[in-house]
Each structure stands twice: as structure tokens, then as C-alpha cells.
Design a protein around this motif. Structure first.
Motif, PDB file in Angstrom:
ATOM      1  N   GLU A  57      -2.267 -90.861 -60.110  1.00 38.98           N
ATOM      2  CA  GLU A  57      -3.565 -91.246 -59.565  1.00 38.98           C
ATOM      3  C   GLU A  57      -3.394 -92.033 -58.255  1.00 38.98           C
ATOM      4  OE1 GLU A  57      -4.132 -90.574 -63.919  1.00 38.98           O
ATOM      5  OE2 GLU A  57      -2.645 -91.591 -62.683  1.00 38.98           O
ATOM      6  N   THR A  58      -2.367 -92.889 -58.202  1.00 36.56           N
ATOM      7  CA  THR A  58      -2.090 -93.625 -56.969  1.00 36.56           C
ATOM      8  C   THR A  58      -1.676 -92.668 -55.863  1.00 36.56           C
ATOM      9  OG1 THR A  58      -1.367 -95.545 -58.259  1.00 36.56           O
ATOM     10  CG2 THR A  58      -0.685 -95.448 -55.945  1.00 36.56           C
ATOM     11  N   ALA A  59      -0.812 -91.725 -56.198  1.00 36.22           N
ATOM     12  CA  ALA A  59      -0.356 -90.743 -55.214  1.00 36.22           C
ATOM     13  C   ALA A  59      -1.536 -89.969 -54.633  1.00 36.22           C
ATOM     14  CB  ALA A  59       0.632 -89.778 -55.866  1.00 36.22           C
ATOM     15  N   GLU A  60      -2.473 -89.563 -55.470  1.00 44.91           N
ATOM     16  CA  GLU A  60      -3.616 -88.798 -54.965  1.00 44.91           C
ATOM     17  C   GLU A  60      -4.550 -89.692 -54.162  1.00 44.91           C
ATOM     18  OE1 GLU A  60      -7.103 -85.695 -56.319  1.00 44.91           O
ATOM     19  OE2 GLU A  60      -5.338 -86.008 -57.554  1.00 44.91           O
ATOM     20  N   PHE A  61      -4.762 -90.914 -54.597  1.00 40.01           N
ATOM     21  CA  PHE A  61      -5.643 -91.832 -53.878  1.00 40.01           C
ATOM     22  C   PHE A  61      -5.113 -92.078 -52.465  1.00 40.01           C
ATOM     23  CE2 PHE A  61      -6.776 -96.146 -52.547  1.00 40.01           C
ATOM     24  CZ  PHE A  61      -8.156 -96.124 -52.702  1.00 40.01           C
ATOM     25  N   VAL A  62      -3.836 -92.407 -52.348  1.00 46.64           N
ATOM     26  CA  VAL A  62      -3.247 -92.692 -51.036  1.00 46.64           C
ATOM     27  C   VAL A  62      -3.239 -91.434 -50.174  1.00 46.64           C
ATOM     28  CG1 VAL A  62      -1.147 -93.401 -49.842  1.00 46.64           C
ATOM     29  CG2 VAL A  62      -1.858 -94.606 -51.920  1.00 46.64           C
ATOM     30  N   SER A  63      -2.920 -90.283 -50.771  1.00 45.89           N
ATOM     31  CA  SER A  63      -2.873 -89.029 -50.012  1.00 45.89           C
ATOM     32  C   SER A  63      -4.244 -88.682 -49.454  1.00 45.89           C
ATOM     33  CB  SER A  63      -2.358 -87.896 -50.902  1.00 45.89           C
ATOM     34  OG  SER A  63      -1.037 -88.145 -51.333  1.00 45.89           O
ATOM     35  N   ARG A  64      -5.290 -88.887 -50.234  1.00 48.11           N
ATOM     36  CA  ARG A  64      -6.641 -88.597 -49.754  1.00 48.11           C
ATOM     37  C   ARG A  64      -7.052 -89.564 -48.644  1.00 48.11           C
ATOM     38  NH1 ARG A  64      -9.997 -85.163 -52.472  1.00 48.11           N
ATOM     39  NH2 ARG A  64      -9.033 -84.069 -54.219  1.00 48.11           N
ATOM     40  N   LYS A  65      -6.662 -90.815 -48.752  1.00 44.00           N
ATOM     41  CA  LYS A  65      -6.961 -91.781 -47.694  1.00 44.00           C
ATOM     42  C   LYS A  65      -6.286 -91.366 -46.388  1.00 44.00           C
ATOM     43  CE  LYS A  65      -9.454 -95.129 -49.590  1.00 44.00           C
ATOM     44  NZ  LYS A  65     -10.775 -95.565 -49.049  1.00 44.00           N
ATOM     45  N   LEU A  66      -5.031 -90.945 -46.458  1.00 48.03           N
ATOM     46  CA  LEU A  66      -4.305 -90.533 -45.258  1.00 48.03           C
ATOM     47  C   LEU A  66      -4.868 -89.228 -44.701  1.00 48.03           C
ATOM     48  CD1 LEU A  66      -0.667 -91.401 -46.390  1.00 48.03           C
ATOM     49  CD2 LEU A  66      -2.045 -92.598 -44.685  1.00 48.03           C
ATOM     50  N   TYR A  67      -5.297 -88.327 -45.577  1.00 46.03           N
ATOM     51  CA  TYR A  67      -5.947 -87.084 -45.137  1.00 46.03           C
ATOM     52  C   TYR A  67      -7.189 -87.409 -44.314  1.00 46.03           C
ATOM     53  CZ  TYR A  67      -8.288 -82.507 -45.567  1.00 46.03           C
ATOM     54  OH  TYR A  67      -8.932 -81.313 -45.304  1.00 46.03           O
TER      55      TYR A  67
END
Length: 301
Positions: A57-67
Motif C-alpha cells: 500500500e505504501t509502494a502504491e501510494f508513493v508511486s501515485r504521488k510521483l506519477y
């Protein structure tokens, strides 16, 4: 440690400051995590953060923020393959943000999909940074840095390190673009370029810009108006221009500083005989740079 620029946050490692016994932390889709405090090991808080950082969940949250920072204001849909690739890389490499940024910047969505890219507005700081770097700008004195910071604060509306909590300066394009704001960005560029000259004069309180040095560094033919124009169009717009925009830019650089279409060409201006007209060359180049920064696409990223 200011000497090493190591600003890591350390938890209090005092046993007296912690309750004894194991603690169970249940977060995300994984199994419950048990933190064990041990004076010879990382503290419970560090172990808990390591656990949180490694959750999918952390990986997806950070990835979406960077996207949303680099590619599009629009949230990618559930199951997006690029986000899935980011999450997989995060999981396989212990959450290295540098790798996620690299993956995003090498993706087709960033590199070539104009339906996604170039739909976001630059922040004022990004806009200023693009202009300074693309023009070979350098800051040699504290006063020059403060001059640009004053412009950001007073004219462009982005107060560095002082924007209200909790989210800081708005990242979404619609939250920061206005007619007045766009005009102020154009005025900033025009003011900066009006202070350039070919001889490298440094004006008090302004950055030192050296577009001629940029042309020399990359081997651009300074005697060709079209070569000079195309180089700066590539630097500032990376191909995100219509043929009409490019035609307008070419027409502009072929005119003299008074706008006359029968301008002396760059080759003649730079000729050593009888005397090179450096000021006319500088004036035309500066006017061209200010002109292309007024294009709508100059505020897109």
C-alpha cells in the motif's frame, strides 16, 4: 549532523522511555507486525517504519504521488500497468524512490504520450528554473538569489518554504493557474531577458544569464538564425509545439530588434569585418527568448 548534511530522524533509544513487551502493529494487507524493543537492535519505532515502508500500500501510494508530480494531474486508474511496475520495483528493491522516478521518466507515458504529458502547469519555481537553466543562468552573489526569490514571493506567488500547511504550494494545475499569474510569469521572463547582453555584464540583484555560452557549449551554429531558434525551441519545449508555433518563432528571429523583416543576418552581425554588431545580435537573441517564453506551452510540463 550539519557537517555531513545527515538529517535522519533518530528515535529515543532509552529503554526507560518505552513500555516493556512486544507490540503488534496491524496495517495494510499483510500479516500483523510485531515490534520487539531491544537495546542492541534498531528501536521499535524504526522497525515499525521499516515495516510500513515495505507495505504494498505504501509502494502504491508513493508511486501515485510521483506519477501526479511528473506525468499527469489525473489520477491513474486502478490496475494501471505503470503503477503496478512501480510497486513491483519498490517491493523488489526495498523502496528506492530514485528507481521509481527513473522508471516513471523512462516510461512511454512520460516520453511520448502527448495525451498525458504536457497537460500540467509548471509551478512558478519550475518555470523560473527552466528559464534560468535553459539560458545558462548562474547566481554569483547572494543578492542575485534574493532578487529571484523576491520575484517568486511578490510577483509569482510561490513563497519558498513558507506556504501554508498542511499541503504546501498546490501541485494541481487548476489550483495555481490564473490570468494574472500567467501574465506575471511572462513579465518575469521579459524582465530577465531585458537584462542580458552579449558581453556578459552582471547586473546587480539579477542572475547572470549566458545563452551564448549555452550555444557554444553544445556546438550550435550561432551564425544561423534557424539553428539558434530550433535549439532553444528544443530546450524549452521538447517538440511540444505546433508547426504554426515553430513558423512564428522562425519569423520572429529573422527580424531585427525593431521588428523589421529585412534584418541583417546573424552571420553578418558576427563577422569580424568591418566590426561585429554584438549589441544587435544580443538584442535579437534576448527578444527571441522572451518571445518564445510567452507561448502557452512555456507553462506546461
Amino acid at each position: 549532523d550539519p557537517a555531513t548534511l545527515d538529517w535522519r530522524f533518530d528515535f529515543d533509544g532509552s529503554a526507560a522511555g518505552h513500555s516493556a513487551g512486544n507490540k503488534t502493529l496491524t496495517l495494510g494487507s499483510g500479516p500483523p507486525f510485531t515490534a520487539i524493543y531491544d537495546n542492541a537492535a534498531p528501536t521499535e519505532g524504526e522497525l515499525a517504519l521499516q515495516h510500513i515502508a515495505n507495505l504494498p500500500e505504501t509502494a502504491e501510494f508513493v508511486s501515485r504521488k510521483l506519477y501526479k508530480l511528473f506525468i499527469s494531474d489525473t489520477e491513474p486508474p486502478p490496475g494501471d500497468p505503470l503503477i503496478a511496475a512501480c510497486v513491483a520495483d519498490w517491493t523488489a528493491n526495498n523502496g528506492q524512490i530514485k528507481r521509481i522516478v527513473d522508471l516513471l521518466l523512462r516510461s512511454p507515458e512520460f516520453q511520448s504520450d502527448t495525451n498525458i504529458r504536457w497537460t500540467m502547469a509548471r509551478t512558478p519555481l519550475e518555470s523560473v528554473g527552466q528559464m534560468v537553466r535553459g539560458s545558462g543562468g548562474t547566481f554569483l552573489t547572494e543578492g542575485q538569489v534574493q532578487g529571484v526569490r523576491d520575484d517568486l514571493d511578490n510577483e509569482l506567488g510561490q513563497q519558498l518554504f513558507r506556504f501554508p500547511s498542511p499541503d504546501g504550494f498546490p501541485g494541481a494545475s487548476l489550483e495555481q493557474i490564473s490570468t494574472a499569474g500567467t501574465l506575471n510569469r511572462i513579465r518575469f521572463n521579459q524582465k530577465a531577458y531585458s537584462q542580458l547582453d552579449l558581453m556578459g555584464t552582471i547586473y546587480a540583484g539579477t542572475a547572470f544569464y549566458n545563452p551564448i555560452g549555452v550555444l557554444d557549449a553544445f556546438g550550435v551554429d550561432k551564425t544561423s538564425e534557424i539553428a539558434v531558434a530550433d535549439w532553444f525551441l528544443l530546450v524549452f519545449f521538447q517538440g511540444n509545439l505546433t508547426p504554426l508555433d515553430t513558423a512564428f518563432a522562425h519569423d520572429f528571429i529573422l527580424r531585427d530588434s525593431a521588428g523589421n523583416p529585412t534584418a541583417t543576418n546573424f552571420a553578418a552581425l558576427l563577422a569580424t569585418q568591418p566590426i561585429p554588431d554584438l549589441q544587435e545580435y544580443a538584442d535579437r537573441l534576448n527578444s527571441f527568448l522572451a518571445y518564445i517564453q510567452s507561448f502557452e506551452q512555456s507553462q506546461s510540463k
